[in-house]
Design a protein around this motif. Structure first.
Motif, PDB file in Angstrom:
ATOM      1  N   LYS A   5       0.837  -1.200   0.000  1.00 38.61           N
ATOM      2  CA  LYS A   5       0.000   0.000   0.000  1.00 38.61           C
ATOM      3  C   LYS A   5       0.870   1.247   0.000  1.00 38.61           C
ATOM      4  O   LYS A   5       1.867   1.332   0.723  1.00 38.61           O
ATOM      5  CB  LYS A   5      -0.924  -0.003   1.218  1.00 38.61           C
ATOM      6  CG  LYS A   5      -1.879   1.169   1.278  1.00 38.61           C
ATOM      7  CD  LYS A   5      -2.921   0.988   2.379  1.00 38.61           C
ATOM      8  CE  LYS A   5      -3.938  -0.047   1.987  1.00 38.61           C
ATOM      9  NZ  LYS A   5      -5.077  -0.090   2.949  1.00 38.61           N
ATOM     10  N   ILE A   6       0.494   2.216  -0.817  1.00 36.53           N
ATOM     11  CA  ILE A   6       1.205   3.495  -0.893  1.00 36.53           C
ATOM     12  C   ILE A   6       0.671   4.413   0.202  1.00 36.53           C
ATOM     13  O   ILE A   6      -0.540   4.646   0.282  1.00 36.53           O
ATOM     14  CB  ILE A   6       1.010   4.142  -2.268  1.00 36.53           C
ATOM     15  CG1 ILE A   6       1.588   3.254  -3.371  1.00 36.53           C
ATOM     16  CG2 ILE A   6       1.656   5.529  -2.317  1.00 36.53           C
ATOM     17  CD1 ILE A   6       1.197   3.688  -4.767  1.00 36.53           C
ATOM     18  N   VAL A   8       0.294   8.050   1.602  1.00 33.56           N
ATOM     19  CA  VAL A   8       0.340   9.443   1.157  1.00 33.56           C
ATOM     20  C   VAL A   8       0.021  10.362   2.323  1.00 33.56           C
ATOM     21  O   VAL A   8      -1.017  10.213   2.970  1.00 33.56           O
ATOM     22  CB  VAL A   8      -0.671   9.695   0.014  1.00 33.56           C
ATOM     23  CG1 VAL A   8      -0.641  11.169  -0.402  1.00 33.56           C
ATOM     24  CG2 VAL A   8      -0.377   8.810  -1.182  1.00 33.56           C
ATOM     25  N   LEU A  29      -5.882   9.143  -6.906  1.00 36.07           N
ATOM     26  CA  LEU A  29      -4.846   8.133  -6.648  1.00 36.07           C
ATOM     27  C   LEU A  29      -5.442   6.839  -6.099  1.00 36.07           C
ATOM     28  O   LEU A  29      -5.013   5.740  -6.465  1.00 36.07           O
ATOM     29  CB  LEU A  29      -3.810   8.684  -5.661  1.00 36.07           C
ATOM     30  CG  LEU A  29      -2.758   9.635  -6.219  1.00 36.07           C
ATOM     31  CD1 LEU A  29      -2.008  10.334  -5.093  1.00 36.07           C
ATOM     32  CD2 LEU A  29      -1.776   8.883  -7.119  1.00 36.07           C
ATOM     33  N   THR A  30      -6.438   6.967  -5.229  1.00 36.27           N
ATOM     34  CA  THR A  30      -7.055   5.762  -4.650  1.00 36.27           C
ATOM     35  C   THR A  30      -7.810   4.957  -5.705  1.00 36.27           C
ATOM     36  O   THR A  30      -8.010   3.751  -5.539  1.00 36.27           O
ATOM     37  CB  THR A  30      -8.023   6.128  -3.505  1.00 36.27           C
ATOM     38  OG1 THR A  30      -9.096   6.941  -4.008  1.00 36.27           O
ATOM     39  CG2 THR A  30      -7.305   6.871  -2.394  1.00 36.27           C
ATOM     40  N   SER A  33      -4.712   2.937  -7.537  1.00 35.10           N
ATOM     41  CA  SER A  33      -3.643   2.268  -6.796  1.00 35.10           C
ATOM     42  C   SER A  33      -4.105   1.924  -5.394  1.00 35.10           C
ATOM     43  O   SER A  33      -5.104   2.468  -4.887  1.00 35.10           O
ATOM     44  CB  SER A  33      -2.393   3.165  -6.732  1.00 35.10           C
ATOM     45  OG  SER A  33      -2.682   4.380  -6.066  1.00 35.10           O
ATOM     46  N   THR A  35      -3.833   2.713  -2.134  1.00 35.03           N
ATOM     47  CA  THR A  35      -3.318   3.925  -1.491  1.00 35.03           C
ATOM     48  C   THR A  35      -4.032   4.217  -0.173  1.00 35.03           C
ATOM     49  O   THR A  35      -5.252   4.113  -0.077  1.00 35.03           O
ATOM     50  CB  THR A  35      -3.498   5.146  -2.426  1.00 35.03           C
ATOM     51  OG1 THR A  35      -2.854   4.884  -3.664  1.00 35.03           O
ATOM     52  CG2 THR A  35      -2.916   6.395  -1.819  1.00 35.03           C
ATOM     53  N   LYS A  36      -3.244   4.593   0.814  1.00 36.69           N
ATOM     54  CA  LYS A  36      -3.796   5.077   2.077  1.00 36.69           C
ATOM     55  C   LYS A  36      -3.458   6.558   2.213  1.00 36.69           C
ATOM     56  O   LYS A  36      -2.294   6.950   2.073  1.00 36.69           O
ATOM     57  CB  LYS A  36      -3.211   4.304   3.269  1.00 36.69           C
ATOM     58  CG  LYS A  36      -3.740   4.801   4.616  1.00 36.69           C
ATOM     59  CD  LYS A  36      -3.133   4.043   5.781  1.00 36.69           C
ATOM     60  CE  LYS A  36      -3.662   4.576   7.114  1.00 36.69           C
ATOM     61  NZ  LYS A  36      -3.051   3.855   8.267  1.00 36.69           N
ATOM     62  N   ASP A  63       5.326   7.463   1.384  1.00 35.67           N
ATOM     63  CA  ASP A  63       5.808   7.271   0.019  1.00 35.67           C
ATOM     64  C   ASP A  63       5.651   8.554  -0.784  1.00 35.67           C
ATOM     65  O   ASP A  63       6.399   8.809  -1.726  1.00 35.67           O
ATOM     66  CB  ASP A  63       5.012   6.147  -0.664  1.00 35.67           C
ATOM     67  CG  ASP A  63       5.158   4.822   0.053  1.00 35.67           C
ATOM     68  OD1 ASP A  63       6.287   4.310   0.088  1.00 35.67           O
ATOM     69  OD2 ASP A  63       4.156   4.323   0.591  1.00 35.67           O
ATOM     70  N   LYS A 293       1.694   7.886 -10.517  1.00 34.71           N
ATOM     71  CA  LYS A 293       1.865   6.423 -10.491  1.00 34.71           C
ATOM     72  C   LYS A 293       2.990   5.986 -11.418  1.00 34.71           C
ATOM     73  O   LYS A 293       3.864   5.192 -11.033  1.00 34.71           O
ATOM     74  CB  LYS A 293       0.555   5.755 -10.886  1.00 34.71           C
ATOM     75  CG  LYS A 293       0.625   4.240 -10.957  1.00 34.71           C
ATOM     76  CD  LYS A 293      -0.707   3.668 -11.411  1.00 34.71           C
ATOM     77  CE  LYS A 293      -0.596   2.159 -11.648  1.00 34.71           C
ATOM     78  NZ  LYS A 293      -1.869   1.589 -12.144  1.00 34.71           N
TER      79      LYS A 293
END
Length: 299
Positions: A5-6, A8, A29-30, A33, A35-36, A63, A293
């Motif tokens: 998980k990315i 942010v 972004l979510t 990807s 992403t959190k 990240d 990404k």
């Protein structure tokens, strides 16, 4: 793309217009990807940074660190040095551009050739609006800006334009909302006109989703020339955007950008004239998310 998980960090400066842009990018972004998103106020990030310097406490490092607004620039730069990750700014920074990994900057901001290496130019302010195809031709939205360093504000002229708009199409229901910059005297002058098919909703009384809902409902959108973000939100929602004219104090980046949109007939200034259907769907938040990404998280 990593399976992990990315993380942010979305740095918040408390200004609604800024936070709307970073939120739009975060949501985009979510969608593409794993992403959190962690929202951190600038003041809390300063505390976290100071505490880390004195205690060297281990943290889950980000990240990506994203933010909008001058108050976020220095803290994002320092956080990247201390905590790692990639720094992403929206809008032109007050610090050197090469201090950041990626900057999304509107076309109307002038960028030198040297600075363009880590710059992606975008159309207007980022938003999460899309054309849902639900526009009602019997509903219209009027978005009012206010005093600015670029334009002269004249109550009589603007009220006169609004009255002409509403009376030309008496069967259309108009919803008008103001902004933080709108002079109270303007509202009084407009109310005095008692325009029957106009409903005035003052900005302190609307919730955060009100404008978005109305942009999805109203086929016609009128925006004062000073409000470039609102103009682009209208375009992104698929509405027919028209400009309420203001007299510019001098030629400036906002009026230049609006004039460019007028020349391309993406917006109009004349009653009854329709905008051209755009050849591409304007979805800058999604485009920026894909760029992030591909640049930082693809193997």
């Amino acid at each position: 793309m990593s399976k992990n998980k990315i993380l942010v960090w979305r740095v918040l400066d408390g200004i609604e217009g800024h936070e709307k842009q970073s939120k739009a990018l975060a949501i985009a972004l979510t969608r593409i990807s794993n992403t959190k998103i962690l929202d951190i106020r600038t003041i809390d990030l300063w505390r976290l940074l100071t505490k880390n310097l004195f205690t060297n406490k281990k943290l889950i490092k980000p990240d990506l660190i994203i933010g909008v607004g001058h108050k976020t620039h220095l803290i994002i730069f320092l956080s990247r040095l201390i905590f790692g990750g990639n720094s992403v700014l929206i809008m032109k920074p007050s610090l050197p551009i090469n201090w950041f990994d990626l900057c999304f900057i509107p076309y109307h901001d002038v960028i030198s050739k040297i600075e363009k290496k880590n710059v992606v130019q975008i159309y207007g302010a980022l938003n999460n609006l899309k054309n849902l195809g639900r526009h009602n031709p019997k509903k219209a939205l009027i978005l009012i800006g206010g005093k600015s360093k670029y334009f002269n504000w004249n109550n009589n002229s603007i009220v006169s334009q609004i009255k002409k708009i509403c009376t030309t199409y008496p069967n259309v229901k108009y919803y008008l909302t103001t902004s933080r910059r709108t002079p109270p005297s303007f509202v009084k002058d407009l109310m005095f006109m008692n325009i029957k098919n106009l409903k005035i909703i003052l900005w302190p009384t609307i919730d955060k989703n009100w404008i978005k809902k109305k942009l999805n409902q109203c086929q016609k959108v009128w925006v004062t020339k000073d409000s470039i973000s609102m103009i682009y939100e209208g375009i992104s929602s698929g509405g027919e955007v028209s400009i309420i004219n203001l007299v510019e104090i001098k030629k400036n980046k906002i009026s230049t950008e609006v004039d460019r949109l007028i020349s391309k007939e993406m917006v109009v200034t004349e009653l009854g004239k329709k905008t051209k259907k755009p050849k591409i769907i304007l979805s800058e938040s999604d485009r920026c998310a894909i760029i992030i990404k591909d640049k930082f998280f693809c193997l």
